[in-house]
Enzyme design. Structure first.
Site, PDB file in Angstrom:
ATOM      1  N   LYS A 124       0.839  -1.210   0.000  1.00 52.03           N
ATOM      2  CA  LYS A 124       0.000   0.000   0.000  1.00 52.03           C
ATOM      3  C   LYS A 124       0.876   1.263   0.000  1.00 52.03           C
ATOM      4  O   LYS A 124       0.546   2.266  -0.655  1.00 52.03           O
ATOM      5  CB  LYS A 124      -0.923  -0.004   1.225  1.00 52.03           C
ATOM      6  CG  LYS A 124      -1.734   1.268   1.420  1.00 52.03           C
ATOM      7  CD  LYS A 124      -2.801   1.500   0.361  1.00 52.03           C
ATOM      8  CE  LYS A 124      -3.499   2.834   0.627  1.00 52.03           C
ATOM      9  NZ  LYS A 124      -4.535   3.143  -0.346  1.00 52.03           N
TER      10      LYS A 124
ATOM     11  N   LYS B  92      -0.182  11.394   5.983  1.00 53.97           N
ATOM     12  CA  LYS B  92       0.115  10.237   6.852  1.00 53.97           C
ATOM     13  C   LYS B  92       0.797   9.128   6.049  1.00 53.97           C
ATOM     14  O   LYS B  92       1.804   8.549   6.469  1.00 53.97           O
ATOM     15  CB  LYS B  92      -1.202   9.741   7.461  1.00 53.97           C
ATOM     16  CG  LYS B  92      -1.106   8.426   8.172  1.00 53.97           C
ATOM     17  CD  LYS B  92      -2.166   7.378   7.924  1.00 53.97           C
ATOM     18  CE  LYS B  92      -3.195   7.467   6.909  1.00 53.97           C
ATOM     19  NZ  LYS B  92      -3.852   6.226   6.508  1.00 53.97           N
TER      20      LYS B  92
END
Ligand code: NAD
Length: 294
Positions: A171, A239
């Site tokens: 990811k 993030k």
């Protein structure tokens, strides 16, 4: 059909839970944004007011939360999933969090009698609404095989990519490509417009050639129209860029384009765009060129 406790009904979790309920699973949802409950109940699920109530009879528990502090709190905390789910239940964490947190959650799960998969997703809000997400799964291969009906209900591509944490590493790679692509599409728009060319028509051509991508397919029109409602917030991509730069440091590799992309996304936050969609990188590039709102 499976009893599923679903925690975190946000932009992504809400449509995912609905797909699972519509596929015939018994979905019990808990979230902090209670406005999401009407949709879940309308689609055949049930809303409850605590983590305990969501997971107490669950065979599968799903979390779709913003970041690792929320996942650790919801799963490992006193009133959390491992305190209340039946032993042997399988936790699928669809959230994007740092790989070391996924590994820690899996280790804590193994000690407490739970199976755990990290299963971050790609495809954005559109992919979640259409049930065509790409899902990268880390953990035990048998656990992956046991829950493919869940992946089937929310995704189109789902692949077991390795041990615990491997889903998060894939990811991170995904977010690197997505962030870098947005930055380049933003630069392409600024370039075409600065030279008096219709960027909408220009991107239509790009979308059909080698430069084509899902980002161009799904986002070129809204970017040219300067529509930046999320979607995927710049705050969340910031993030994710932190996860990427930490992973690069840990692996001792140099990723110069990742560093530049992280800096552009950080600039988006600094310029007050944190709650806008990440396609608002266009505003950052415009501001760099003195072409933003005056
Ligand atoms: P979101 O902020 O819309 O949803 C998060 C949800 O978690 C909210 O509904 C919130 O109420 C709930 N929540 C937070 N703390 C909670 C707690 N303690 N107990 C119960 N519920 C709690 O975020 P999102 O866009 O749906 O993203 C969720 C995750 O998916 C993130 O990790 C994100 O990086 C990832 N992701 C998002 C997208 C996207 O396009 N939005 C795409 C791929 C992956």
């Amino acid at each position: 059909m499976t009893r599923i406790g679903f925690i975190g009904l946000g932009i992504m979790g809400s449509p995912m839970a609905s797909h699972l309920a519509k596929a015939g699973h018994e979905v019990v949802g808990y979230t902090l944004n209670t406005d999401a409950y009407a949709r879940l109940e309308g689609d055949g699920g049930r809303a409850v007011d605590s983590i305990e109530a969501a997971v107490k009879d669950a065979e599968i528990v799903i979390t779709m939360l913003p970041n690792h502090p929320q996942v650790e709190d919801v799963v490992l905390g006193e009133g959390g999933v491992f305190a209340h789910a039946p032993k042997g239940a399988l936790l699928i964490d669809f959230s994007t969090i740092r790989p070391e947190s996924s590994i820690a959650v899996a280790e804590a799960g193994a000690k407490a009698g739970f199976r755990v998969l990290d299963a971050p997703v790609s495809g954005g809000q559109g992919g979640a609404e259409e049930g065509v997400l790409s899902i990268m799964v880390g953990g035990d291969a048998d656990d992956f095989a046991a829950v493919t009906p869940v992946f089937e209900a929310v995704g189109k591509t789902y692949i077991h990519v390795g041990a615990h944490g491997a889903g998060q590493i894939v990811k991170a790679a995904n977010q690197l490509v997505v962030g870098g692509t947005y930055a380049l599409v933003a630069e392409a728009i600024v370039l075409m417009e600065a030279l008096g060319v219709d960027a909408g028509k220009g991107l239509d051509v790009l979308a059909g050639g080698l430069a084509g991508s899902t980002i161009l397919e799904r986002k070129r029109k809204s970017m040219v129209a300067r529509e930046f409602a999320p979607g995927f917030r710049i705050d969340l991509h910031h993030k994710d860029m932190g996860i990427i730069t930490d992973a690069a440091k840990q692996a001792d590799v140099s990723l110069p384009t990742a560093a530049l992309t992280a800096s552009l996304i950080a600039a988006g936050r600094a310029q007050g765009y944190g709650s806008l969609d990440h396609s608002a990188l266009l505003k950052v590039i415009e501001n760099l060129n003195g072409r933003g709102e005056k």
